[in-house]
Design a protein around this motif. Structure first.
Motif, mmCIF file in Angstrom:
data_model
loop_
_atom_site.group_PDB
_atom_site.id
_atom_site.type_symbol
_atom_site.label_atom_id
_atom_site.label_comp_id
_atom_site.label_asym_id
_atom_site.label_seq_id
_atom_site.Cartn_x
_atom_site.Cartn_y
_atom_site.Cartn_z
ATOM 1 N N GLY A 25 19.008 -0.722 -3.584
ATOM 2 C CA GLY A 25 18.741 -1.643 -2.492
ATOM 3 C C GLY A 25 17.505 -1.339 -1.681
ATOM 4 N N SER A 26 16.716 -0.350 -2.109
ATOM 5 C CA SER A 26 15.512 0.017 -1.354
ATOM 6 C C SER A 26 14.486 -1.116 -1.374
ATOM 7 N N VAL A 27 13.605 -1.094 -0.399
ATOM 8 C CA VAL A 27 12.590 -2.141 -0.266
ATOM 9 C C VAL A 27 11.293 -1.683 -0.935
ATOM 10 N N ALA A 28 10.757 -2.519 -1.816
ATOM 11 C CA ALA A 28 9.504 -2.186 -2.501
ATOM 12 C C ALA A 28 8.333 -2.286 -1.523
ATOM 13 N N VAL A 29 7.298 -1.471 -1.757
ATOM 14 C CA VAL A 29 6.088 -1.532 -0.937
ATOM 15 C C VAL A 29 4.888 -1.685 -1.861
ATOM 16 N N SER A 30 3.765 -2.075 -1.308
ATOM 17 C CA SER A 30 2.564 -2.261 -2.109
ATOM 18 C C SER A 30 2.011 -0.910 -2.567
ATOM 19 N N ALA A 31 1.211 -0.952 -3.620
ATOM 20 C CA ALA A 31 0.580 0.272 -4.118
ATOM 21 C C ALA A 31 -0.354 0.864 -3.073
ATOM 22 N N GLU A 32 -0.997 -0.008 -2.308
ATOM 23 C CA GLU A 32 -1.907 0.457 -1.261
ATOM 24 C C GLU A 32 -1.162 1.235 -0.187
ATOM 25 N N GLU A 33 0.008 0.729 0.204
ATOM 26 C CA GLU A 33 0.818 1.422 1.207
ATOM 27 C C GLU A 33 1.332 2.752 0.659
ATOM 28 N N GLU A 34 1.750 2.741 -0.592
ATOM 29 C CA GLU A 34 2.215 3.978 -1.216
ATOM 30 C C GLU A 34 1.107 5.031 -1.240
ATOM 31 N N LEU A 35 -0.097 4.604 -1.597
ATOM 32 C CA LEU A 35 -1.221 5.540 -1.649
ATOM 33 C C LEU A 35 -1.579 6.046 -0.258
ATOM 34 N N ASN A 36 -1.492 5.195 0.738
ATOM 35 C CA ASN A 36 -1.769 5.631 2.110
ATOM 36 C C ASN A 36 -0.820 6.749 2.541
#
Length: 379
Positions: free
Chosen positions: A169-180
């Motif tokens: 149920g986790s919320v996906a995030v953008s690759a840019e946010e993950e890299l940040n």
């Protein structure tokens, strides 16, 4: 005269060598001391009767359901019971037999002489996101580096860094946010040449983030999608990285919505074979297989995958198990994530006993100690 009953789980080869048995005898006796229980589903009843007789002829046995001898049903499930040597002999016998037994002989051969190693690596978990299910694994900035150094000091062989939660149920995030989230930690590890002190693994399936990490000292890509993205496979191949191929039914958002399997061992193995073939096409030489405990599985499937890890050894890859503090422990003994260390140790030691050689854990020190004690108990 002294008579002693020894454990079935001892290192038989070492015991035989201690007795002074010659090298040829060690091999023969070790084979006799290795037992196999192999379940065969949906076997032609004629094949079952032939296999039963052939098994008996080499000293093995085949458990069959009622009605098999009279062929009252067209297909049956059976259980083969054989030593290592008997299995080898039986596999040869079936090569010339009808009703699909020639194909079965190849399957039986794949279970002969499975690797049996006591070399176990501990992979320590560090999360740079603030929504991972276990809050004590969350670290950022200088605290993350301190935690990594602590885990290395506690005996971690691999550090697995992630920036996105994959809990149900986790919320996906953008690759840019993950890299940040991950960039400051990756940069600090690179500047301090931490890749020379330990193996660095990235828990991600985003090509942007993977490329950044592999360029800066990371060598393992822990992909929960099992190389679903061709670009991830290409990056692993071009950097010469090790790919952790994990099985997951569905996505983190949907995976626990009534997962179903015909046979979880078979279905996961089919997935592994497909992804190994894909990895090889992209030039990936080193692979680790993870059956994905808790990723689209019910309790009974998680237990089956842990208990029967050895099934996957015939694929010729290292096996990783990550059940640390997961909710399946709560299903067996009501608890919250803060109270699941003992359950985690029990699951991981069982997985190691069944052939896993890497455990992904939140509690490095405790696992290192438990594994050392387990090894001593194995002789």
């Amino acid at each position: 005269m002294v008579v002693e009953k020894l454990s079935d789980s001892i290192d038989l080869r070492r015991e035989l060598q201690t007795l002074g048995v010659d090298s040829g005898g060690v091999g023969i006796l070790e084979d006799k001391g290795t037992s196999h229980l192999i379940r065969i589903r949906d076997l032609h009843v004629g094949a079952a009767n032939i296999l039963k007789q052939d098994a008996l002829s080499v000293g093995a046995d085949l458990a069959v359901p009622r009605g098999t001898v009279t062929a009252s049903v067209p297909r049956v499930d059976v259980l083969l019971i054989a030593t290592e040597r008997q299995l080898q002999q039986l596999a040869k016998k079936e090569k010339a037999q009808p009703f699909g037994l020639k194909q079965l002989s190849s399957e039986l051969e794949s279970f002969c002489r499975l690797p049996n190693t006591t070399d176990v690596s501990v992979m320590g978990i560090l999360n740079a996101n603030d929504d991972s299910f276990y809050h004590a694994s969350r670290f950022q900035g200088t605290k993350a580096i301190e935690r990594i150094e602590t885990m290395i000091g506690e005996g971690a062989d691999i550090i697995d860094l992630g920036g996105v939660s994959s809990r149900p149920g986790s919320v996906a995030v953008s690759a840019e946010e993950e890299l940040n989230r991950l960039r400051p930690i990756i940069d600090a590890l690179y500047e301090q040449r931490m890749y020379e002190k330990t193996k660095l693994s990235l828990d991600s399936y985003a090509p942007l983030v993977i490329d950044y990490a592999l360029e800066r000292g990371f060598h393992i890509v822990n992909d929960i999608t099992g190389l679903a993205d061709d670009e991830v496979a290409r990056l692993c191949g071009s950097y010469g990285a090790t790919a952790v191929i994990m099985h997951m039914q569905g996505t983190p958002q949907t995976m626990q919505e009534n997962p179903t399997y015909d046979s979880v061992l078979h279905d996961v193995e089919v997935f592994f074979k497909e992804r190994i073939e894909k990895a090889e096409k992209f030039g990936i030489r080193e692979m680790i297989l993870d059956c994905g405990i808790g990723f689209g599985k019910r309790l009974e499937e998680n237990l089956a995958l842990i208990t029967h890890q050895r099934h996957f050894l015939r694929l010729g890859k290292e096996l990783l198990v990550g059940a640390s503090r997961k909710s399946m422990i709560d299903a067996l003994s009501p608890s919250n994530s803060e109270e699941r260390l003992a359950g985690s140790l029990a699951i991981h030691l069982k997985a190691i006993e069944e052939g896993a050689s890497i455990v992904r854990v939140h509690d490095v020190k405790e696992h290192v100690q438990a594994i050392r004690v387990w090894k001593a108990l194995q002789g």
